[in-house]
Scaffold this motif. Structure first.
Motif, short mmCIF file in Angstrom:
data_model
loop_
_atom_site.label_atom_id
_atom_site.label_comp_id
_atom_site.label_asym_id
_atom_site.label_seq_id
_atom_site.Cartn_x
_atom_site.Cartn_y
_atom_site.Cartn_z
N GLY A 14 0.78 -1.22 0.00
CA GLY A 14 0.00 0.00 0.00
C GLY A 14 0.82 1.28 0.00
O GLY A 14 1.81 1.41 -0.72
N ILE A 15 0.40 2.22 0.83
CA ILE A 15 1.02 3.54 0.87
C ILE A 15 2.48 3.46 1.30
O ILE A 15 3.34 4.17 0.76
N GLY A 16 2.79 2.59 2.26
CA GLY A 16 4.18 2.46 2.71
C GLY A 16 5.10 2.01 1.59
O GLY A 16 6.20 2.55 1.41
N ALA A 17 4.69 1.02 0.82
CA ALA A 17 5.49 0.55 -0.31
C ALA A 17 5.59 1.64 -1.37
O ALA A 17 6.65 1.82 -1.99
N ALA A 18 4.52 2.40 -1.57
CA ALA A 18 4.55 3.49 -2.54
C ALA A 18 5.55 4.57 -2.12
O ALA A 18 6.31 5.08 -2.95
N TYR A 19 5.58 4.90 -0.82
CA TYR A 19 6.58 5.86 -0.34
C TYR A 19 7.99 5.34 -0.61
O TYR A 19 8.87 6.09 -1.06
N ASN A 84 3.79 5.17 8.87
CA ASN A 84 2.66 4.84 8.03
C ASN A 84 1.86 3.64 8.53
O ASN A 84 0.72 3.46 8.12
N ALA A 85 2.41 2.82 9.40
CA ALA A 85 1.72 1.60 9.84
C ALA A 85 0.43 1.95 10.56
O ALA A 85 0.36 2.92 11.31
N LEU A 105 -4.96 -0.33 19.58
CA LEU A 105 -4.56 0.95 20.17
C LEU A 105 -3.04 1.12 20.16
O LEU A 105 -2.53 2.21 19.93
N THR A 106 -2.32 0.04 20.43
CA THR A 106 -0.86 0.10 20.41
C THR A 106 -0.36 0.48 19.02
O THR A 106 0.49 1.37 18.89
N LEU A 107 -0.90 -0.15 18.00
CA LEU A 107 -0.49 0.14 16.62
C LEU A 107 -0.84 1.56 16.20
O LEU A 107 -0.02 2.28 15.62
N ASN A 108 -2.06 1.97 16.47
CA ASN A 108 -2.55 3.24 15.93
C ASN A 108 -2.28 4.46 16.81
O ASN A 108 -2.25 5.58 16.29
N ALA A 109 -2.09 4.26 18.11
CA ALA A 109 -1.92 5.42 19.00
C ALA A 109 -0.58 5.45 19.72
O ALA A 109 -0.02 6.52 19.90
N VAL A 110 -0.06 4.30 20.10
CA VAL A 110 1.19 4.27 20.86
C VAL A 110 2.40 4.29 19.92
O VAL A 110 3.30 5.11 20.09
N ALA A 111 2.42 3.42 18.94
CA ALA A 111 3.59 3.30 18.05
C ALA A 111 3.96 4.62 17.36
O ALA A 111 5.14 4.97 17.31
#
Length: 126
Positions: A14-19, A84-85, A105-111
């Motif tokens: 997705g977007i990460g690979a595109a970057y 981007n994750a 929450l860890t992935l979207n808010a903490v990381a």
């Protein structure tokens, strides 16, 4: 000329690979995602374009994965961070399994807000 190192999370698709594909001509890369097989394939593709590409398999829904990335950032050579994750869901919160809430929450808010700890010298800007 020294190339800037860019660390990209969520780089396996997705977007990460595109970057990664957009930056490869001017940057060396550290690709981060939980799917090591996809990262390796992308690293091979991008390495053929002249970039030094490092693969860092890490699941940012876990504290161990976050520690791996912040440990890599602590080396101090990364000049560009693309955080981007992430993941989302489409259920009412009452329908979400309680065991799935903490990793989400860890992935979207903490990381995204974790970074290497500064030494007291660096914290003062000296």
């Amino acid at each position: 000329m020294t190339r800037t190192i860019a660390l990209i999370t969520g780089a396996s698709s997705g977007i990460g690979a595109a970057y990664a594909r957009l930056l490869v001509d001017d940057h060396d890369l550290v690709l981060v995602a939980r799917r090591a097989d996809r990262l390796s394939g992308l690293a091979e593709e991008l390495g053929s374009r002249g970039a030094a590409v490092e693969v860092l398999p890490a699941d940012l829904a876990t504290h161990d994965g976050i520690a791996a990335v912040t440990g890599r950032l602590a080396a101090g050579d990364v000049g560009l961070l693309i955080s981007n994750a992430g993941a989302g869901g489409y259920s009412p919160l009452t329908d979400v399994d309680v065991a799935d809430i903490d990793p989400l929450l860890t992935l979207n808010a903490v990381a995204p807000i974790h970074r290497p700890r500064r030494t007291s010298r660096n914290a003062r800007g000296r």
